[in-house]
Structures are given as C-alpha cells and as structure tokens.
Design a protein around this motif. Structure first.
Motif, short mmCIF file in Angstrom:
data_model
loop_
_atom_site.label_atom_id
_atom_site.label_comp_id
_atom_site.label_asym_id
_atom_site.label_seq_id
_atom_site.Cartn_x
_atom_site.Cartn_y
_atom_site.Cartn_z
N ALA A 89 15.77 -7.22 -18.62
CA ALA A 89 16.67 -8.65 -18.02
C ALA A 89 16.44 -8.36 -16.32
O ALA A 89 16.24 -9.26 -15.54
N THR A 90 16.81 -7.13 -16.09
CA THR A 90 17.00 -6.83 -14.54
C THR A 90 16.15 -5.55 -14.46
O THR A 90 16.17 -4.60 -15.18
N LEU A 91 15.76 -5.20 -13.07
CA LEU A 91 14.91 -4.04 -12.85
C LEU A 91 15.02 -3.78 -11.28
O LEU A 91 14.83 -4.66 -10.62
N VAL A 92 15.36 -2.50 -11.13
CA VAL A 92 15.48 -1.93 -9.88
C VAL A 92 14.63 -1.03 -9.49
O VAL A 92 14.55 0.01 -10.22
N GLN A 93 13.68 -1.26 -8.67
CA GLN A 93 12.48 -0.17 -8.34
C GLN A 93 12.27 0.25 -6.87
O GLN A 93 12.35 -0.64 -6.04
N PRO A 94 12.04 1.33 -6.80
CA PRO A 94 11.54 1.90 -5.28
C PRO A 94 10.31 1.39 -4.76
O PRO A 94 9.05 1.19 -5.61
N VAL A 95 10.17 1.01 -3.40
CA VAL A 95 8.61 0.60 -3.03
C VAL A 95 7.73 1.82 -3.43
O VAL A 95 7.87 2.77 -3.48
N GLY A 96 6.58 1.40 -3.74
CA GLY A 96 5.50 2.18 -4.12
C GLY A 96 5.44 2.58 -5.71
O GLY A 96 4.38 3.29 -5.78
N LYS A 117 1.69 -0.16 -7.16
CA LYS A 117 2.45 0.20 -6.09
C LYS A 117 3.11 -0.86 -5.76
O LYS A 117 2.52 -2.03 -5.07
N LEU A 118 4.41 -1.23 -5.95
CA LEU A 118 5.44 -2.26 -5.44
C LEU A 118 5.55 -2.25 -4.24
O LEU A 118 5.78 -1.41 -3.53
N LEU A 119 5.60 -3.68 -3.77
CA LEU A 119 5.96 -3.82 -2.37
C LEU A 119 7.37 -4.57 -2.25
O LEU A 119 7.63 -5.09 -3.22
N LEU A 120 7.83 -4.35 -0.98
CA LEU A 120 9.01 -5.04 -0.75
C LEU A 120 8.99 -6.72 -1.18
O LEU A 120 10.05 -7.42 -1.70
N SER A 121 7.90 -7.19 -0.74
CA SER A 121 7.64 -8.83 -1.12
C SER A 121 7.64 -8.96 -2.50
O SER A 121 7.43 -10.27 -3.10
N ASP A 122 7.55 -7.97 -3.26
CA ASP A 122 7.33 -8.51 -4.82
C ASP A 122 8.49 -8.79 -5.45
O ASP A 122 8.70 -9.00 -6.51
N SER A 123 9.79 -8.59 -4.58
CA SER A 123 11.14 -8.95 -5.03
C SER A 123 11.11 -10.14 -5.53
O SER A 123 10.42 -11.07 -5.02
N GLY A 124 11.91 -10.68 -6.68
CA GLY A 124 12.11 -12.12 -7.11
C GLY A 124 12.41 -11.95 -8.64
O GLY A 124 12.77 -11.24 -9.38
N PHE A 125 12.13 -13.34 -9.22
CA PHE A 125 12.58 -13.65 -10.64
C PHE A 125 11.27 -14.00 -11.36
O PHE A 125 10.66 -15.02 -10.84
N TYR A 126 10.91 -13.13 -12.13
CA TYR A 126 9.60 -13.24 -12.86
C TYR A 126 9.95 -13.93 -14.17
O TYR A 126 10.77 -13.55 -14.91
N LEU A 127 8.79 -15.22 -14.31
CA LEU A 127 9.29 -15.67 -15.67
C LEU A 127 8.06 -15.78 -16.44
O LEU A 127 6.88 -16.17 -15.82
N CYS A 128 8.16 -15.59 -17.60
CA CYS A 128 6.83 -15.77 -18.52
C CYS A 128 7.14 -17.05 -19.44
O CYS A 128 8.43 -17.36 -19.93
N ALA A 129 5.96 -17.62 -19.62
CA ALA A 129 6.24 -18.90 -20.41
C ALA A 129 5.00 -19.18 -21.41
O ALA A 129 3.76 -18.39 -21.16
#
Lengths: 112, 114
Positions: free
Chosen positions: A9-16, A80-92
């Motif tokens: 439901a929530t995830l906090v990840q470091p850049v990269g 490798k995650l970027l800062l710009s990948d932050s957001g709310f991700y929805l599957c449908a």
C-alpha cells in the motif's frame, strides 16, 4: 466475484534502488491489465497495458518496465528508481478495452 | 495531451444540494466514462455512456453526453457527505492497431458539507 489486489500500500525507497509492485486479479480469465501513475492533484497517466500473457504495451518511455508472467498477474518494475518516479501507482483490469476498468487501492511510492 | 477536461476543478456544496460536473473532450469517442476516487484510494467506475446515447441514470447519478459539443455532464442529486470525492471523466482513444485506451481528465474535487 472479481477482485483485484495490489501491494504494498505504501513504499519508501531510496534513489537508485530497484522496485517491484505486484498486482493480481481473481475471479476472471484473460483480463486486460493496466498500470497507471497519478501525480498529486492530477489525472491518471497510463504507463503500461497488457491484453495477454507476455504482451506488454508501453505508453510512455521511462525508467519503468512491466511484465505479465501469468494470466492474472501484472508486475511493475524498475532497476534504478529516480526522484521523479514518486507517485501513486494504480493497477486496473477490464474484460474488454471498451468496458469499465476496475482499480486496486494503489501503492503510494515515495523516493528519498 | 489531455482528452477529457473536467470543470470546475473544485466544487463545495451543502448536503442535500445537487452537484454538477462537466467534462469536455477534443476528438471523437466511442464511449465516455465517469469514475469516482476517494482520497488515497483507487478509482471506482460510476457510469459508461456510449456515443450514440444522450443520457443515462444510475440511482442519484445522471450523465448526459452531447457529441456535437464534445461535452458530458455528471449530476449528483440530493448530495450526501459521503459523496465527497474526486470525480474523473475518461474518454477512449485509438492507441493504434485497433486498440482503444482510456484518457483521464484531472478531475473535479467535490466537497459536500454536512
């Protein structure tokens, strides 16, 4: 009845760091599957959609990829995650492309 | 580019009043859908209206579609505090090879005050 599960439901990840978000659908066969991203206060941006196992269409070139290893499983990944990948991700999912889509409860992804 | 655009961006009304939200789009469509999103949750489908339909009802919801003006409206009658949410219209678009995908607007944020 059909259900869709999305986690975490929530995830906090470091850049990269890498990313793997999973979505599964129950109670239906051969659904169309979708990954969306929603920025704060914005509409939904379609990232990927799939009409069958191993069939992935990308809507927006980016740092993410998707896979469908099983009929009712859809995975969103990044190496490798970027800062710009932050957001709310929805599957449908939907039965057909011109039918209503049914959404999971989303994953709130924060990149630090 | 955005296909559907909702108007207004935000709407605040008293419980019991009617709420009207509008959606405009640019290119021809096969159908238009309205969705609702409670804060921090996924979207819930409300109504789908096809291009050959002019009006559809579902409980307290009424949707109209005017293809000549490329616009749609969602009316919620006798609003309740539980109707507080964001409402999105979504239109289909041809993404190639006969595949149609949905394009969502930015939404109208409705607040119903008890």
């Amino acid at each position: 009845s059909q259900t869709i599960h999305q986690w975490p439901a929530t995830l906090v990840q470091p850049v990269g760091s890498p990313l793997s978000l999973e979505c599964t659908v129950e109670g239906t066969s051969n659904p169309n599957l979708y990954w969306y991203r929603q920025a704060a206060g914005r509409g939904l941006q379609l990232l990927f959609y799939s009409v069958g196992i191993g069939q992935i269409s990308s809507e927006v070139p980016q740092n993410l990829s998707a896979s469908r290893p099983q009929d009712r499983q859809f995975i969103l990944s990044s190496k490798k995650l970027l800062l710009s990948d932050s957001g709310f991700y929805l599957c449908a999912w939907s039965v057909l492309v011109d039918q209503p889509q049914h959404f999971g409860d989303g994953t709130r992804l924060s990149i630090l | 580019s955005q296909q559907g655009e909702e108007d207004p961006q935000a709407l605040s009304i008293q419980e019991g009043e009617n709420a009207t939200m509008n959606c405009s789009y640019k290119t021809s469509i096969n159908n238009l859908q309205w969705y609702r999103q409670n804060s921090g949750r996924g979207l819930v489908h409300l109504i789908l209206i096809r291009s050959n339909e002019r009006e559809k009802h579902s409980g307290r919801l009424r949707v109209t579609l005017d293809t000549s003006k490329k616009s749609s409206s969602l009316l919620i009658t006798a609003s309740r505090a539980a109707d507080t949410a964001s409402y999105f219209c979504a239109t289909d678009r041809d993404s190639g090879a006969g595949s149609y995908q949905l394009t969502f607007g930015k939404g109208t944020k409705l607040s119903v005050i008890p």
